[in-house]
Design an enzyme around this catalytic site. Structure first.
Site, short mmCIF file in Angstrom:
data_model
loop_
_atom_site.label_atom_id
_atom_site.label_comp_id
_atom_site.label_asym_id
_atom_site.label_seq_id
_atom_site.Cartn_x
_atom_site.Cartn_y
_atom_site.Cartn_z
N HIS A 170 0.42 0.84 -10.10
CA HIS A 170 -0.47 -0.17 -9.24
C HIS A 170 -0.93 -1.14 -10.26
CE1 HIS A 170 -3.04 0.14 -5.36
NE2 HIS A 170 -3.02 -1.20 -5.71
N ARG A 195 0.90 -1.26 -0.21
CA ARG A 195 -0.03 -0.07 -0.03
C ARG A 195 0.77 1.05 0.02
NH1 ARG A 195 -3.67 -1.98 -1.98
NH2 ARG A 195 -5.73 -2.56 -1.29
#
Length: 319
Positions: A282, A234
């Site tokens: 991502h 994250r």
């Protein structure tokens, strides 16, 4: 005969992918896809299930009778902070294809650093033909922070390639074939680690954990004289100003980043132009939408046949 509850779909994914994945999914019940204009003002009361990823702000006030919320991704930090989230079971997405994609990305990044790919690319751009001294995988220890399903799969594949692999998790969970460390053993873990792989969920405890203070505790005994940082967990777990400074002053040898504090990455971010950074948007393990819907259907079937749900989120732990 009692009709089965519809399923609400509120996913900020590519809508063509969602539509394609819905063909043949949930064949035994109605699907209410909130991306369709016809459903914008639909009455959502009395509906048991919702599958969400960055849902509309009014979803939970409209769907007051939900019995289960399904996360559209493996991470659930985006769901736990949603306003109005009802106090019902929250199920995270666990899928073999997502695990495999993640471990492929982790292995690729470790190999790119091991085989000095950036140095060779720089030589190519300068038209320089020179072989560099080449360490082997066994000369480096990869330390994985976050030793759950994703971390263990990555660890097994890296071990097969010859890397020494160790694992860290808050609880220090034991995994056969690997030396593991708990919260109290963090310093010992970091002191052994030449390549740090971040796969932690985002919780209050892990926010900003990857910072200068942590990077300076990593091993400097490896073949490159400084450690490498790889993060596919994250973006909120890393302090990007510290990564930039640590790369510039030699605290870090290199980095691979798939997640960022702000996404999309701002155009003014220094990462765009840093030679020491491998970067992906991502994309290490994008959710397979069809697999997501199969997972949700299987969990609903378990619940409706009187069996317990799997992959429940512990809200107090944050994952």
């Amino acid at each position: 005969m009692q009709t089965k509850s519809p399923v609400i779909i509120d996913l900020k994914f590519d809508q063509e992918q969602v539509a394609a994945a819905l063909k043949g999914a949930f064949a035994d019940r109605e699907v209410i896809n909130l991306s369709h204009p016809a459903n914008r003002n639909r009455d959502l009361s009395g509906i048991d299930y919702a599958v969400v990823w960055k849902p509309g702000a009014d979803l939970f006030s409209r769907a007051k009778d939900l019995k289960v919320v399904f996360s559209g991704g493996a991470g659930v930090d985006h769901v736990l902070t949603l306003p109005g989230l009802p106090d019902v079971p929250l199920v995270r997405f666990v899928d073999e294809t997502l695990t495999t994609r993640m471990s492929e990305w982790v292995v690729m990044q470790c190999l790119l650093h091991l085989r000095q790919h950036q140095a060779y690319e720089a030589q190519r751009a300068a038209r320089v033909w020179r072989e560099l001294a080449q360490p082997e995988a066994r000369d480096l220890t990869v330390g994985i922070m976050g030793f759950g399903v994703l971390g263990q799969d990555s660890a097994r594949k890296l071990k097969t390639l010859g890397f020494d692999v160790i694992g860290w998790s808050k609880s220090g969970r034991k995994v056969e074939g690997f030396e593991t460390f708990d919260e109290a053993g963090l310093d010992a873990f970091l002191g052994r680690t030449d390549i740090l792989v971040g796969l932690l969920p985002l919780t209050p405890e892990t926010k900003g954990i990857y910072n200068t203070g942590l990077f300076t505790r990593l091993s400097r005994k490896g073949p490159f004289g400084a450690p490498v940082f790889i993060n596919a967990g994250r973006g909120g777990s890393q302090v990007e100003a510290d990564i930039v400074a640590s790369l510039n002053d030699g605290t870090l040898h290199g980095a691979s980043l798939d997640v960022f504090e702000q996404e999309p990455l701002p155009l003014e971010s220094p990462f765009w132009s840093m030679d020491k950074v491998f970067m992906t948007p991502h994309a290490s393990a994008a959710s397979d939408v069809a697999a997501l819907f199969r997972h949700v259907a299987a969990q609903i079937e378990r619940l409706e046949s009187g069996r317990p749900l799997e992959h429940l989120v512990d809200r107090s732990a944050g994952y």
